[in-house]
Design a protein around this motif. Structure first.
Motif, PDB file in Angstrom:
ATOM      1  N   HIS A  59      -8.520   4.612  -5.214  1.00 49.43           N
ATOM      2  CA  HIS A  59      -7.828   5.258  -4.094  1.00 49.43           C
ATOM      3  C   HIS A  59      -7.143   4.162  -3.278  1.00 49.43           C
ATOM      4  CE1 HIS A  59     -10.725   8.358  -5.327  1.00 49.43           C
ATOM      5  NE2 HIS A  59      -9.759   9.182  -4.995  1.00 49.43           N
ATOM      6  N   THR A  60      -5.939   3.827  -3.696  1.00 47.81           N
ATOM      7  CA  THR A  60      -5.241   2.656  -3.182  1.00 47.81           C
ATOM      8  C   THR A  60      -4.007   3.039  -2.365  1.00 47.81           C
ATOM      9  OG1 THR A  60      -3.955   2.480  -5.226  1.00 47.81           O
ATOM     10  CG2 THR A  60      -6.002   1.220  -5.116  1.00 47.81           C
ATOM     11  N   VAL A  61      -3.550   2.064  -1.575  1.00 48.07           N
ATOM     12  CA  VAL A  61      -2.268   2.163  -0.888  1.00 48.07           C
ATOM     13  C   VAL A  61      -1.456   0.924  -1.238  1.00 48.07           C
ATOM     14  CG1 VAL A  61      -3.089   3.583   1.017  1.00 48.07           C
ATOM     15  CG2 VAL A  61      -3.174   1.089   1.212  1.00 48.07           C
ATOM     16  N   THR A  62      -0.156   1.027  -1.116  1.00 57.06           N
ATOM     17  CA  THR A  62       0.735  -0.081  -1.420  1.00 57.06           C
ATOM     18  C   THR A  62       1.252  -0.709  -0.130  1.00 57.06           C
ATOM     19  OG1 THR A  62       2.731   1.272  -1.436  1.00 57.06           O
ATOM     20  CG2 THR A  62       1.481   1.128  -3.502  1.00 57.06           C
ATOM     21  N   THR A  63       1.887  -1.854  -0.276  1.00 56.71           N
ATOM     22  CA  THR A  63       2.534  -2.488   0.874  1.00 56.71           C
ATOM     23  C   THR A  63       3.539  -1.536   1.508  1.00 56.71           C
ATOM     24  OG1 THR A  63       2.230  -4.665  -0.111  1.00 56.71           O
ATOM     25  CG2 THR A  63       3.905  -4.468   1.605  1.00 56.71           C
ATOM     26  N   ALA A  64       4.287  -0.827   0.680  1.00 58.45           N
ATOM     27  CA  ALA A  64       5.275   0.126   1.211  1.00 58.45           C
ATOM     28  C   ALA A  64       4.606   1.224   2.030  1.00 58.45           C
ATOM     29  CB  ALA A  64       6.084   0.731   0.063  1.00 58.45           C
ATOM     30  N   ASP A  65       3.440   1.720   1.555  1.00 57.16           N
ATOM     31  CA  ASP A  65       2.685   2.729   2.320  1.00 57.16           C
ATOM     32  C   ASP A  65       2.345   2.209   3.712  1.00 57.16           C
ATOM     33  OD1 ASP A  65       2.485   4.483   0.085  1.00 57.16           O
ATOM     34  OD2 ASP A  65       0.666   3.483  -0.606  1.00 57.16           O
ATOM     35  N   VAL A  66       1.858   0.978   3.746  1.00 56.04           N
ATOM     36  CA  VAL A  66       1.404   0.390   5.004  1.00 56.04           C
ATOM     37  C   VAL A  66       2.574   0.186   5.960  1.00 56.04           C
ATOM     38  CG1 VAL A  66       0.328  -1.644   6.046  1.00 56.04           C
ATOM     39  CG2 VAL A  66      -0.574  -0.708   3.898  1.00 56.04           C
ATOM     40  N   ILE A  67       3.672  -0.360   5.456  1.00 57.27           N
ATOM     41  CA  ILE A  67       4.842  -0.597   6.301  1.00 57.27           C
ATOM     42  C   ILE A  67       5.371   0.718   6.873  1.00 57.27           C
ATOM     43  CG2 ILE A  67       7.246  -1.350   6.262  1.00 57.27           C
ATOM     44  CD1 ILE A  67       6.382  -3.561   4.323  1.00 57.27           C
ATOM     45  N   GLU A  68       5.350   1.767   6.061  1.00 57.84           N
ATOM     46  CA  GLU A  68       5.807   3.075   6.540  1.00 57.84           C
ATOM     47  C   GLU A  68       4.923   3.588   7.673  1.00 57.84           C
ATOM     48  OE1 GLU A  68       6.652   7.615   4.830  1.00 57.84           O
ATOM     49  OE2 GLU A  68       6.025   6.012   3.473  1.00 57.84           O
ATOM     50  N   ASP A  69       3.608   3.443   7.543  1.00 52.79           N
ATOM     51  CA  ASP A  69       2.696   3.896   8.599  1.00 52.79           C
ATOM     52  C   ASP A  69       2.852   3.069   9.868  1.00 52.79           C
ATOM     53  OD1 ASP A  69       1.660   5.906   7.026  1.00 52.79           O
ATOM     54  OD2 ASP A  69      -0.115   4.776   6.419  1.00 52.79           O
ATOM     55  N   LEU A  70       3.026   1.754   9.717  1.00 50.20           N
ATOM     56  CA  LEU A  70       3.165   0.888  10.885  1.00 50.20           C
ATOM     57  C   LEU A  70       4.435   1.188  11.675  1.00 50.20           C
ATOM     58  CD1 LEU A  70       2.004  -2.554   9.423  1.00 50.20           C
ATOM     59  CD2 LEU A  70       0.750  -1.088  11.008  1.00 50.20           C
ATOM     60  N   ALA A  71       5.445   1.714  11.005  1.00 54.74           N
ATOM     61  CA  ALA A  71       6.711   2.011  11.672  1.00 54.74           C
ATOM     62  C   ALA A  71       6.564   3.075  12.752  1.00 54.74           C
ATOM     63  CB  ALA A  71       7.751   2.456  10.641  1.00 54.74           C
ATOM     64  N   ASP A  72       5.430   3.784  12.780  1.00 53.55           N
ATOM     65  CA  ASP A  72       5.196   4.799  13.810  1.00 53.55           C
ATOM     66  C   ASP A  72       4.788   4.195  15.156  1.00 53.55           C
ATOM     67  OD1 ASP A  72       5.724   6.813  11.988  1.00 53.55           O
ATOM     68  OD2 ASP A  72       3.612   7.196  11.522  1.00 53.55           O
ATOM     69  N   TYR A  73       4.532   2.873  15.180  1.00 50.96           N
ATOM     70  CA  TYR A  73       3.996   2.228  16.377  1.00 50.96           C
ATOM     71  C   TYR A  73       5.024   1.303  17.009  1.00 50.96           C
ATOM     72  CZ  TYR A  73      -0.472   4.085  14.886  1.00 50.96           C
ATOM     73  OH  TYR A  73      -1.492   4.947  14.539  1.00 50.96           O
ATOM     74  N   PRO A  74       4.834   0.951  18.283  1.00 48.45           N
ATOM     75  CA  PRO A  74       5.775   0.028  18.931  1.00 48.45           C
ATOM     76  C   PRO A  74       5.961  -1.240  18.105  1.00 48.45           C
ATOM     77  CG  PRO A  74       4.317   0.982  20.563  1.00 48.45           C
ATOM     78  CD  PRO A  74       3.796   1.425  19.230  1.00 48.45           C
ATOM     79  N   ALA A  75       7.204  -1.663  17.968  1.00 44.81           N
ATOM     80  CA  ALA A  75       7.551  -2.742  17.046  1.00 44.81           C
ATOM     81  C   ALA A  75       6.914  -4.067  17.410  1.00 44.81           C
ATOM     82  CB  ALA A  75       9.068  -2.900  16.985  1.00 44.81           C
ATOM     83  N   ASP A  76       6.575  -4.268  18.702  1.00 44.67           N
ATOM     84  CA  ASP A  76       6.047  -5.563  19.125  1.00 44.67           C
ATOM     85  C   ASP A  76       4.533  -5.568  19.323  1.00 44.67           C
ATOM     86  OD1 ASP A  76       6.069  -3.896  21.311  1.00 44.67           O
ATOM     87  OD2 ASP A  76       6.889  -5.376  22.703  1.00 44.67           O
ATOM     88  N   TYR A  77       3.819  -4.487  18.983  1.00 47.03           N
ATOM     89  CA  TYR A  77       2.366  -4.491  19.076  1.00 47.03           C
ATOM     90  C   TYR A  77       1.789  -5.495  18.068  1.00 47.03           C
ATOM     91  CZ  TYR A  77       1.390  -0.379  22.066  1.00 47.03           C
ATOM     92  OH  TYR A  77       1.253   0.492  23.121  1.00 47.03           O
ATOM     93  N   PRO A  78       0.808  -6.301  18.445  1.00 46.29           N
ATOM     94  CA  PRO A  78       0.133  -7.148  17.451  1.00 46.29           C
ATOM     95  C   PRO A  78      -0.626  -6.285  16.440  1.00 46.29           C
ATOM     96  CG  PRO A  78      -0.381  -7.836  19.709  1.00 46.29           C
ATOM     97  CD  PRO A  78       0.270  -6.497  19.805  1.00 46.29           C
ATOM     98  N   ILE A  79      -0.683  -6.751  15.204  1.00 44.71           N
ATOM     99  CA  ILE A  79      -1.524  -6.105  14.200  1.00 44.71           C
ATOM    100  C   ILE A  79      -2.520  -7.127  13.653  1.00 44.71           C
ATOM    101  CG2 ILE A  79       0.108  -4.291  13.583  1.00 44.71           C
ATOM    102  CD1 ILE A  79       0.889  -5.927  11.120  1.00 44.71           C
ATOM    103  N   ILE A  80      -3.732  -6.648  13.392  1.00 40.09           N
ATOM    104  CA  ILE A  80      -4.819  -7.493  12.906  1.00 40.09           C
ATOM    105  C   ILE A  80      -5.561  -6.702  11.840  1.00 40.09           C
ATOM    106  CG2 ILE A  80      -7.049  -8.545  13.489  1.00 40.09           C
ATOM    107  CD1 ILE A  80      -5.945  -8.973  16.331  1.00 40.09           C
ATOM    108  N   GLY A  81      -5.782  -7.322  10.672  1.00 40.92           N
ATOM    109  CA  GLY A  81      -6.467  -6.561   9.642  1.00 40.92           C
ATOM    110  C   GLY A  81      -7.113  -7.395   8.559  1.00 40.92           C
ATOM    111  N   ILE A  82      -7.879  -6.691   7.728  1.00 40.48           N
ATOM    112  CA  ILE A  82      -8.631  -7.292   6.625  1.00 40.48           C
ATOM    113  C   ILE A  82      -8.574  -6.340   5.442  1.00 40.48           C
ATOM    114  CG2 ILE A  82     -10.220  -8.683   8.018  1.00 40.48           C
ATOM    115  CD1 ILE A  82     -12.193  -6.371   7.919  1.00 40.48           C
TER     116      ILE A  82
END
Length: 273
Positions: free
Chosen positions: A24-47
């Motif tokens: 049950h995977t996601v791709t880089t494209a999936d992630v970028i699409e979801d992140l586009a819903d948020y303010p462009a300058d918010y920091p992101i942190i993940g693992i």
């Protein structure tokens, strides 16, 4: 509409990954699409990690929704944990071929069976400095600090000078699952590295409530840290770290959003048996 509430986006969970779910995977494209819903300058942190068999590696997310970086610690790089940005670079063709178990995944791109990203509101940031925390106590010290501050779920950024740091890099997460009850010690699953004093960037996620810990770690381990040496660009999952002098920024988040794709089928066809 832009989402302004800070959030933890959890793609699958650590618990499911450790049970062998590399399907049950996601791709880089999936992630970028979801992140586009948020303010462009918010920091992101993940693992996270990838589903490349015998070359899973460790993922460190940084940047912003506008310019994300999905850094990958390659267990078969020039050095263990060599860092590449999967948004802009492709893994070396040397070493283990890039193969995913799912029949319809593209082997040449990163597919993430677990990825957790906090999209952080700068206005919620907590910041402090720390010095001289022994290697065996860094995780415990930070957990205690976050507990004292009544933090529930948060993204964690640590940067500065460290003494001895020990890391692991997953390279062979088995489809039958892996037991971490005795810690990160299985040489059939992990590569190991030990570093002397250097400057590091560490990113992580904290979940105080035991019911949420299996989303980002294992029960009883509320803090999950990945990181890399800033100049040498090597790193992975942080097992222990000795703080010399660092700055810590913590971003409590409002919402947890769990995304597990393609759950209609009970069993997923796999390439390899």
């Amino acid at each position: 509409m832009t989402r302004t509430r800070s959030a933890l986006l959890a793609y699958n969970t650590v618990d499911r990954l450790l049970r062998g779910d590399l399907f049950h995977t996601v791709t880089t494209a999936d992630v970028i699409e979801d992140l586009a819903d948020y303010p462009a300058d918010y920091p992101i942190i993940g693992i996270g990690t990838t589903s490349w068999l015998r070359r899973n590696g460790e993922v460190i997310v940084e940047g912003t929704p506008r310019i994300p970086a999905l850094l990958w610690a390659d267990p078969e790089g020039k050095a263990v944990g060599e860092i590449l940005d999967l948004c802009r670079q492709h893994p070396s063709a040397t070493g283990t071929p890039l193969i995913t178990p799912r029949v319809d995944d593209d082997d040449e791109q990163a597919n993430f069976p677990f990825l957790a990203i906090t999209v952080c509101d700068p206005a919620q940031a907590l910041h402090w400095d720390a010095i001289d925390i022994p290697a065996g106590n860094t995780h415990e010290w930070l957990i205690a600090e976050l507990t004292t501050r009544n933090v529930g779920v948060a993204g964690v950024h640590i940067e500065g000078r460290f003494g001895v740091v020990e890391t692991t890099d997953a390279y062979n997460v088995p489809l039958g699952g892996v037991d971490l009850s005795h810690g990160y010690k299985n040489e059939d699953v992990f590569r190991f590295a030990r570093y002397e004093a250097d400057t590091w960037v560490m990113k992580g996620i904290f979940a105080a409530n035991p019911s949420l810990q299996p989303f980002i770690s294992v029960t009883g381990k509320p803090l999950h840290l990945h990181g890399y040496r800033r100049e040498a660009r090597e790193g992975g999952h942080i097992v222990s770290a000795q703080i010399v002098s660092v700055s810590v920024t913590v971003y409590p988040v409002d919402d947890l959003i769990l995304r597990i794709h393609d759950v209609a089928q009970a069993k997923m066809p796999q390439k390899l048996s």
